[in-house]
Design a protein around this motif. Sequence first.
Motif, mmCIF file in Angstrom:
data_model
loop_
_atom_site.group_PDB
_atom_site.id
_atom_site.type_symbol
_atom_site.label_atom_id
_atom_site.label_comp_id
_atom_site.label_asym_id
_atom_site.label_seq_id
_atom_site.Cartn_x
_atom_site.Cartn_y
_atom_site.Cartn_z
ATOM 1 N N ALA A 126 0.853 -1.197 0.000
ATOM 2 C CA ALA A 126 0.000 0.000 0.000
ATOM 3 C C ALA A 126 0.887 1.244 0.000
ATOM 4 O O ALA A 126 1.938 1.265 0.649
ATOM 5 C CB ALA A 126 -0.898 0.008 1.229
ATOM 6 N N PRO A 127 0.487 2.283 -0.713
ATOM 7 C CA PRO A 127 1.259 3.528 -0.690
ATOM 8 C C PRO A 127 1.394 4.069 0.741
ATOM 9 O O PRO A 127 0.487 3.896 1.569
ATOM 10 C CB PRO A 127 0.432 4.486 -1.554
ATOM 11 N N SER A 128 2.507 4.725 1.021
ATOM 12 C CA SER A 128 2.748 5.239 2.377
ATOM 13 C C SER A 128 1.671 6.232 2.801
ATOM 14 O O SER A 128 1.337 6.325 3.988
ATOM 15 C CB SER A 128 4.137 5.868 2.487
ATOM 16 N N SER A 129 1.088 6.946 1.852
ATOM 17 C CA SER A 129 0.030 7.908 2.207
ATOM 18 C C SER A 129 -1.221 7.202 2.735
ATOM 19 O O SER A 129 -1.965 7.777 3.529
ATOM 20 C CB SER A 129 -0.322 8.786 1.011
ATOM 21 N N VAL A 130 -1.451 5.981 2.323
ATOM 22 C CA VAL A 130 -2.583 5.205 2.852
ATOM 23 C C VAL A 130 -2.334 4.910 4.326
ATOM 24 O O VAL A 130 -3.207 5.119 5.175
ATOM 25 C CB VAL A 130 -2.788 3.905 2.045
ATOM 26 N N HIS A 131 -1.125 4.456 4.633
ATOM 27 C CA HIS A 131 -0.781 4.195 6.032
ATOM 28 C C HIS A 131 -0.888 5.466 6.868
ATOM 29 O O HIS A 131 -1.424 5.444 7.979
ATOM 30 C CB HIS A 131 0.639 3.616 6.141
ATOM 31 N N ALA A 132 -0.396 6.569 6.317
ATOM 32 C CA ALA A 132 -0.434 7.843 7.044
ATOM 33 C C ALA A 132 -1.872 8.283 7.309
ATOM 34 O O ALA A 132 -2.181 8.803 8.386
ATOM 35 C CB ALA A 132 0.312 8.923 6.264
ATOM 36 N N SER A 133 -2.767 8.065 6.350
ATOM 37 C CA SER A 133 -4.158 8.487 6.539
ATOM 38 C C SER A 133 -4.823 7.711 7.668
ATOM 39 O O SER A 133 -5.598 8.275 8.434
ATOM 40 C CB SER A 133 -4.954 8.359 5.242
ATOM 41 N N PHE A 134 -4.521 6.433 7.792
ATOM 42 C CA PHE A 134 -5.093 5.648 8.889
ATOM 43 C C PHE A 134 -4.393 5.954 10.209
ATOM 44 O O PHE A 134 -5.028 5.921 11.268
ATOM 45 C CB PHE A 134 -5.053 4.152 8.576
ATOM 46 N N ALA A 135 -3.118 6.257 10.161
ATOM 47 C CA ALA A 135 -2.378 6.568 11.392
ATOM 48 C C ALA A 135 -2.900 7.836 12.056
ATOM 49 O O ALA A 135 -2.827 7.975 13.275
ATOM 50 C CB ALA A 135 -0.886 6.708 11.087
ATOM 51 N N ARG A 136 -3.450 8.755 11.267
ATOM 52 C CA ARG A 136 -4.023 9.988 11.831
ATOM 53 C C ARG A 136 -5.264 9.702 12.670
ATOM 54 O O ARG A 136 -5.705 10.535 13.446
ATOM 55 C CB ARG A 136 -4.388 10.976 10.722
ATOM 56 N N GLY A 137 -5.853 8.528 12.465
ATOM 57 C CA GLY A 137 -7.060 8.182 13.210
ATOM 58 C C GLY A 137 -8.285 8.835 12.611
ATOM 59 O O GLY A 137 -8.257 9.393 11.523
ATOM 60 N N GLY A 138 -9.366 8.743 13.334
ATOM 61 C CA GLY A 138 -10.607 9.355 12.896
ATOM 62 C C GLY A 138 -11.549 8.357 12.262
ATOM 63 O O GLY A 138 -11.172 7.242 11.930
ATOM 64 N N ARG A 139 -12.780 8.799 12.128
ATOM 65 C CA ARG A 139 -13.842 7.943 11.609
ATOM 66 C C ARG A 139 -14.449 8.504 10.329
ATOM 67 O O ARG A 139 -15.526 8.095 9.930
ATOM 68 C CB ARG A 139 -14.937 7.795 12.672
ATOM 69 N N ASN A 140 -13.762 9.435 9.697
ATOM 70 C CA ASN A 140 -14.332 10.131 8.549
ATOM 71 C C ASN A 140 -13.854 9.575 7.221
ATOM 72 O O ASN A 140 -12.692 9.198 7.068
ATOM 73 C CB ASN A 140 -13.963 11.617 8.584
ATOM 74 N N TRP A 141 -14.771 9.590 6.269
ATOM 75 C CA TRP A 141 -14.458 9.378 4.855
ATOM 76 C C TRP A 141 -13.587 10.545 4.445
ATOM 77 O O TRP A 141 -13.916 11.708 4.732
ATOM 78 C CB TRP A 141 -15.774 9.367 4.078
ATOM 79 N N GLN A 142 -12.452 10.305 3.814
ATOM 80 C CA GLN A 142 -11.648 11.431 3.345
ATOM 81 C C GLN A 142 -10.782 11.031 2.168
ATOM 82 O O GLN A 142 -10.402 9.868 2.016
ATOM 83 C CB GLN A 142 -10.803 12.034 4.455
#
Length: 172
Positions: A126-142
């Motif tokens: 998976a691209p590193s940005s995918v990991h970063a988006s989940f690492a930020r947490g949250g429950r929102n579609w983005q």
Amino acid sequence: MSDHAVFRAPMRSRDDNVPVGVAVDRALEHGVCGVGGRLDAPPASLTDALSQTDAAYGERFARRLERFADAPEGSFVWTRDVYEFLWLGRIGNPWSYDAGPGAWAVDLVHVRPCDWIPTPIPWGQAPSSVHASFARGGRNWQRIRAADAQGTSGVWDRYEPDAPVQLTRAVG
């Protein structure tokens, strides 16, 4: 290769009584992607859903629902299950409201069709940005806007639903 929008879809209810992971399980099983936001009455249209969502949850929540409904058909979507396995899909049209008891129970009521790769995607692919988006947490579609997110297209080509999936394992 054309660029496709890439999104993160945690599919996790804001209702703390809904166990983490059950909405993702339902989405994978039923071939949908979605967001929560149960409404008192099934909406007659997206416009009605946005109005009811605004009244029940506020304008910010309604705007999120609108962004989900407006995401381009064919966009890539990443989600993560309770075991933190990554799943990749492509969303279709149209938005609909699922008022069924199963959707209601897991708070995955605003849905769109989604073709999911039938197995989790190996973490390192998976691209590193995918990991970063989940690492930020949250429950929102983005939307994941980082340039490397376009690497999602290559992952899809490697594992698309009709292609045989070949996972490699480290030996030793």
